[in-house]
Design a protein around this motif. Structure first.
Motif, short mmCIF file in Angstrom:
data_model
loop_
_atom_site.label_atom_id
_atom_site.label_comp_id
_atom_site.label_asym_id
_atom_site.label_seq_id
_atom_site.Cartn_x
_atom_site.Cartn_y
_atom_site.Cartn_z
N THR A 94 12.00 28.34 -13.09
CA THR A 94 11.78 26.91 -13.26
C THR A 94 10.58 26.65 -14.17
O THR A 94 9.69 27.49 -14.30
N TYR A 95 10.57 25.46 -14.79
CA TYR A 95 9.42 25.06 -15.62
C TYR A 95 8.13 25.13 -14.81
O TYR A 95 7.10 25.62 -15.30
N ASP A 96 8.16 24.62 -13.57
CA ASP A 96 6.95 24.57 -12.75
C ASP A 96 6.40 25.97 -12.48
O ASP A 96 5.19 26.20 -12.57
N GLU A 144 15.33 22.84 -23.89
CA GLU A 144 15.92 24.08 -23.40
C GLU A 144 15.07 25.25 -23.93
O GLU A 144 14.91 25.41 -25.13
N LYS A 187 12.32 17.87 -21.76
CA LYS A 187 13.59 18.53 -21.41
C LYS A 187 14.09 19.43 -22.53
O LYS A 187 15.28 19.41 -22.91
N LYS A 220 9.00 20.89 -20.35
CA LYS A 220 9.43 20.18 -19.15
C LYS A 220 9.46 18.66 -19.38
O LYS A 220 10.43 17.98 -19.03
N LYS A 221 8.41 18.16 -20.00
CA LYS A 221 8.30 16.71 -20.21
C LYS A 221 9.44 16.17 -21.06
O LYS A 221 10.00 15.10 -20.77
N ASP A 237 15.05 23.31 -14.99
CA ASP A 237 14.44 22.37 -14.04
C ASP A 237 14.51 22.90 -12.62
O ASP A 237 13.54 22.84 -11.86
N SER A 238 15.68 23.40 -12.24
CA SER A 238 15.88 23.98 -10.91
C SER A 238 16.86 25.13 -11.04
O SER A 238 17.70 25.16 -11.96
#
Length: 409
Positions: free
Chosen positions: A202-204, A231, A229, A226-227, A248-249
């Protein structure tokens, strides 16, 4: 600008310093890019400086001055990426791929005026898209930008990643980050050769891993991805091995691990103020002054003993001189103190979105370190990470202990 580009297949690729370290490697990358072009893709390529060029330029500046002016240092450092961009464009044209190279001035990549650590404000995407009418590949010098006053800036370490993702965000297309690593691993393969490679992350999680020392991609680049989107895909330059997709998930069919990865950050220095004069008022003023100098503090702890307050915190190694100056400036008005420094420390961090819902992760983390006799010097946590400071001589042992406990290898 015409509207033909709206139906154009476009991709952004970034190649790191090790990938472009020699003319031979640059030629190989040109052949790799040619395959994209043959599949009717337009490619915007962002490049780093060749090999250790940036380090060599910094060392060269230090031979002239112990404290070179940040503006002049950026003028010097930005030349490294420009050399790579020109050489790759030459290589592409030589094999029949129409290509042109750009530096930040030509591309109009506008940044803040924070020399050595600027942030991107805007990019002239129309210039890029217009050039694609006559070229299949545009090679951009990464890591650099310009201010409104046309001064050259650099984006800080890992800045070419940031350049690439920002361009991808502006062009609304995907971004591939190529390096000498075949994706995102749960831990450093140089320490643990059997480290697991993630097919998805994930990005996080990647943002936390990157900010805590993982070197696959810069944390600011992941933040932008992430901000907007974007790829994001991380893979090896010279291997066809499948890399890692940043999402994202995780896909529903993929089980979420409790801990995704463990990192080791050697770029740390611990400061202890013993004792802290002036109490809470002095501490607040010190933190305000450090923040005004854009110094980020980590691993903050205060201990009270016999009426005295002892303050400890860590910073990245490059901020050490500024910390000393600020401490002297603020605390000298409150009374006597002693500033103790220790650069023989390393930050070990475990990251995982699964921590939010799994109890007992911290207990397992610290028990694993304790079992191996690792000395703990400080701790900080968030919803998806646990960090601890350890002596440098215990660092690799700590990484192995955490990796073993959470089956990361």
């Amino acid at each position: 600008m015409t509207n033909y580009w709206r139906d154009m297949s476009l991709i952004v690729q970034k190649y790191g310093g090790s990938s472009v370290a020699t003319p031979e490697k640059i030629k190989k990358i040109a052949e790799k890019i040619k395959k994209n072009v043959e599949e009717e893709e337009k490619v915007c390529v962002v490049v780093s400086a060749m090999g250790k060029t940036t380090d060599e330029l910094i060392a060269l500046a230090k031979r002239i001055s112990d404290s070179p002016k940040p503006r002049e240092l950026d003028m010097l450092l930005s030349t490294g990426e420009q050399v790579t961009a020109a050489l790759l464009s030459i290589a592409l044209n030589d094999i029949g791929v129409p290509s042109v190279s750009f530096n930040a001035f030509q591309l109009e990549m506008v940044t803040t005026s924070d020399f050595n650590n600027a942030r991107i404000i805007d990019i002239n995407a129309e210039r890029l898209l217009d050039e694609f009418q006559t070229n299949d590949v545009i090679v951009v010098a990464g890591f650099q930008g310009i201010t409104d006053l046309k001064d050259i800036t650099t984006l800080g370490r890992g800045g070419s990643d940031t350049s690439a993702v920002a361009i991808a965000a502006k062009l609304n297309t995907k971004c591939e980050i190529y390096s000498d690593v075949a994706g995102v691993f749960a831990c450093d393969p140089k320490i643990i050769p059997s480290a697991k490679k993630h097919e998805y992350i994930t990005y996080d999680e990647l943002m936390e891993l990157a900010s805590m020392g993982a070197k696959v991609v810069h944390s600011r680049a992941v933040e932008i991805a992430k901000k907007f989107k974007v790829e994001l895909y991380c893979a090896s330059t010279f291997s066809d091995e499948r890399g890692t997709f940043v999402v994202d998930s995780l896909p529903e069919w993929l089980e979420q691990p409790v801990v995704t990865g463990v990192t080791m950050d050697k770029n740390q220095r611990k400061f202890t103020i013993s004792p802290l004069p002036g109490g809470q008022e002095a501490q607040v003023q010190l933190f305000i002054a450090l923040a005004s100098k854009k110094i980020n503090l980590d691993m903050i702890s205060t201990v009270k003993d016999n009426g005295q307050v002892y303050l400890t915190f860590t910073v990245v190694e490059g901020a050490s001189e500024r910390v000393r100056e600020v401490v002297e400036e603020v605390l000298s008005q409150y009374g006597e103190y002693r500033l103790i420094e220790d650069d023989e420390v390393v930050k070990i961090t475990a990251v995982g979105v699964g921590m939010e819902s799994a109890p007992g992760v911290a207990a397992r983390f610290f028990a694993a370190l304790n079992k191996e006799g690792v000395k703990l010097l400080g701790t900080s946590t968030s919803e998806i990470k646990i960090s601890t400071l350890v002596p440098k001589y215990d660092a690799e042992k700590a990484v192995r202990a955490v990796a073993r406990e959470f089956s990361l290898a």
